[in-house]
Write a protein that holds these residues in place. Structure first.
Motif, short mmCIF file in Angstrom:
data_model
loop_
_atom_site.label_atom_id
_atom_site.label_comp_id
_atom_site.label_asym_id
_atom_site.label_seq_id
_atom_site.Cartn_x
_atom_site.Cartn_y
_atom_site.Cartn_z
N ASN A 156 -15.90 0.48 -0.23
CA ASN A 156 -14.92 -0.42 0.37
C ASN A 156 -14.67 0.04 1.82
OD1 ASN A 156 -12.01 -1.07 1.09
ND2 ASN A 156 -12.37 -2.38 -0.67
N GLN B 208 -10.62 0.86 5.04
CA GLN B 208 -10.13 1.95 5.91
C GLN B 208 -11.23 2.40 6.86
OE1 GLN B 208 -8.02 5.14 3.70
NE2 GLN B 208 -8.15 3.75 1.96
N ARG C 292 -14.99 6.20 6.84
CA ARG C 292 -14.03 6.74 5.88
C ARG C 292 -13.91 5.78 4.71
NH1 ARG C 292 -10.82 10.70 5.27
NH2 ARG C 292 -8.96 10.31 4.04
N SER D 158 -14.05 3.95 0.94
CA SER D 158 -13.26 4.23 -0.27
C SER D 158 -13.96 3.71 -1.52
CB SER D 158 -11.91 3.52 -0.20
OG SER D 158 -11.23 3.89 0.97
N ILE E 56 -7.72 2.52 -5.26
CA ILE E 56 -8.48 2.61 -4.00
C ILE E 56 -8.25 4.01 -3.44
CG2 ILE E 56 -6.70 1.24 -2.79
CD1 ILE E 56 -9.19 0.32 -0.99
N GLU E 57 -9.35 4.74 -3.28
CA GLU E 57 -9.23 6.16 -2.88
C GLU E 57 -10.38 6.51 -1.95
OE1 GLU E 57 -7.00 8.58 -2.55
OE2 GLU E 57 -6.69 8.93 -4.69
N SER E 58 -10.08 7.18 -0.83
CA SER E 58 -11.15 7.51 0.12
C SER E 58 -12.14 8.48 -0.52
CB SER E 58 -10.55 8.09 1.40
OG SER E 58 -9.79 9.21 1.08
N PHE E 59 -13.36 8.48 0.00
CA PHE E 59 -14.45 9.24 -0.63
C PHE E 59 -14.14 10.72 -0.75
CE2 PHE E 59 -15.28 9.77 3.85
CZ PHE E 59 -15.76 11.07 3.95
N LYS F 57 -11.35 12.02 -1.57
CA LYS F 57 -10.31 12.31 -2.58
C LYS F 57 -10.67 11.76 -3.95
CE LYS F 57 -6.37 12.75 0.46
NZ LYS F 57 -6.72 11.93 1.65
N ASP F 58 -11.60 10.80 -3.99
CA ASP F 58 -11.94 10.18 -5.26
C ASP F 58 -12.75 11.16 -6.13
OD1 ASP F 58 -12.25 7.53 -6.86
OD2 ASP F 58 -14.26 8.39 -6.75
#
Ligand code: FAD
Length: 341
Positions: A185, A188, A192, A194, A206-209, A211-212
């Protein structure tokens, strides 16, 4: 061949006929192309670009093939979000192939299907990992002038079992089945990116790469297929006609082609690749780039990644503890100790 129990390959039904060794692309030398020409490319269609992982170049190639009556093979999701190869004969059905799915795709009988279309003299575009393209060529054992192959620069493919654990972990937490997935996605930004999941009850993850949990397991190389760590297809002499990738480093090499919405790095590996590039280039913003400069920012083109030191323990505990606890135990704890390669 060893039995692999991590969600990759099931050899339980092996009857030891030896045919796999005869067509094995690793054991048999298959001819490869000369060094490619490299381009930075952006699909002028903003919507397709935003739905694609890099610059949306795949869709232009695929549409060109469909428009000329051809068939496109690619990786999409089935109804329970397993990543599988299938084929499309219309522009509408191409949408399942949009976007990278960072999981090993099940090929099923798609090599056989591709051969059937090739023999009917239909134009076939086969897209997949470099090893899947090599596998197709070994399977066919014959050159077809109506076959176009597109691979990508491949970091490696995570296990289906790990992917399924991640999906179940979220479904249990949210209390509803997953309805839609995007690994890339761009809301953002492209750099960066997600992970995006939406669920039947309207909830979203929905979480940035960075943190996922799944993307960290992937990027920290703890759940890749074992052979990805000694990949035979890391080379600039590719078996495909075109290679697609993210143009990491575009901000340094061609800043005018970086708006953080995604730029493709495209290798044209063969005359056939050149012909299709000629047909689609009016729908692209593009610039030729120095091959070695581009590869400097994308070493996965030529070099296998080293496996995470805790890979074995990670798989041993995959069925024992929750997905978040597993990732926290083996990845975040070690984050500062891992040297990227
Ligand atoms: C497992 C994996 C690892 C990758 N590693 C890198 C990397 O290290 N560096 C890099 O620059 N780029 C990598 N890529 C490629 C990159 O993410 C984009 O797919 C590529 O730039 C094409 O983008 P696009 O915008 O043109 O089209 P998109 O619409 O994003 O690409 C879709 C294409 O990818 C194929 N595809 C998607 N998932 C899979 C899968 N699991 N198996 C086989 N084919 C698949 C589809 O069939 C279709 O052909 C990887 C892709 C995958 C799937």
């Amino acid at each position: 061949m060893p039995k692999v129990k991590e969600g990759f390959v099931n050899h339980d039904k092996c009857i030891n006929c030896g045919l796999c060794e005869k067509v094995c692309p690793v054991l048999n030398n298959t001819p490869v192309n000369n060094e490619p020409k490299a381009y930075a490319c952006i699909n002028k269609d903003e919507k397709i670009r935003m739905d694609s992982s890099s610059g949306g170049t795949f869709t232009l190639i695929a549409e060109q093939v469909i428009n000329s009556g051809g068939v496109v093979f690619g990786a999409g999701f089935d109804e329970d979000f397993t990543v599988v190869h299938s084929y499309a004969e219309s522009r509408e059905s191409l949408s399942n192939f949009h976007g990278s799915k960072y999981v090993q795709s099940k090929i099923g009988d798609m090599y056989k299907q591709a051969e059937k279309f090739l023999k009917q003299r239909r134009q076939v575009l086969f897209t997949g990992t470099p090893c899947q393209i090599a596998g197709l060529k070994s399977y066919l054992r014959k050159l077809y002038d109506n076959l176009l192959c597109v691979d990508f620069i491949c970091f490696g493919v995570p296990s289906t079992k790990v992917w399924k654990k991640y999906i179940s972990y979220h479904e249990n937490n949210i209390g509803a089945p997953v309805r839609r997935v995007s690994f890339r996605n761009k809301k953002q930004g492209w750099k960066r990116f997600s992970m995006f999941l939406s669920f039947d009850n309207g909830m979203k993850h929905i979480e940035s790469f960075d943190k996922d949990f799944f993307m960290q397991a992937f990027l920290k190389k703890i759940c890749l297929r074992p052979s990805c760590h000694a990949c035979n297809f890391k080379t600039l002499h590719r078996q495909s006609d075109i290679t697609l990738a993210d143009f990491w480093g575009v901000q340094n090499l061609l800043p005018e082609m970086d708006d953080d919405k995604g730029t493709s790095l495209v290798f044209i590996n063969s005359h056939r690749g050149e012909l299709i590039f000629e047909q689609i280039k009016d729908k692209l913003l593009y610039n030729m780039v120095d091959l070695n400069e581009a590869v400097r920012y994308n070493l996965s083109a030529v070099k296998s990644v080293k496996q995470h030191p805790n890979r074995e323990n990670f798989f041993k505990e995959l069925d024992l503890i929750s997905f978040d606890a597993l990732v926290k135990k083996y990845i975040q704890f070690n984050v500062s100790k891992i040297k990227e390669n």
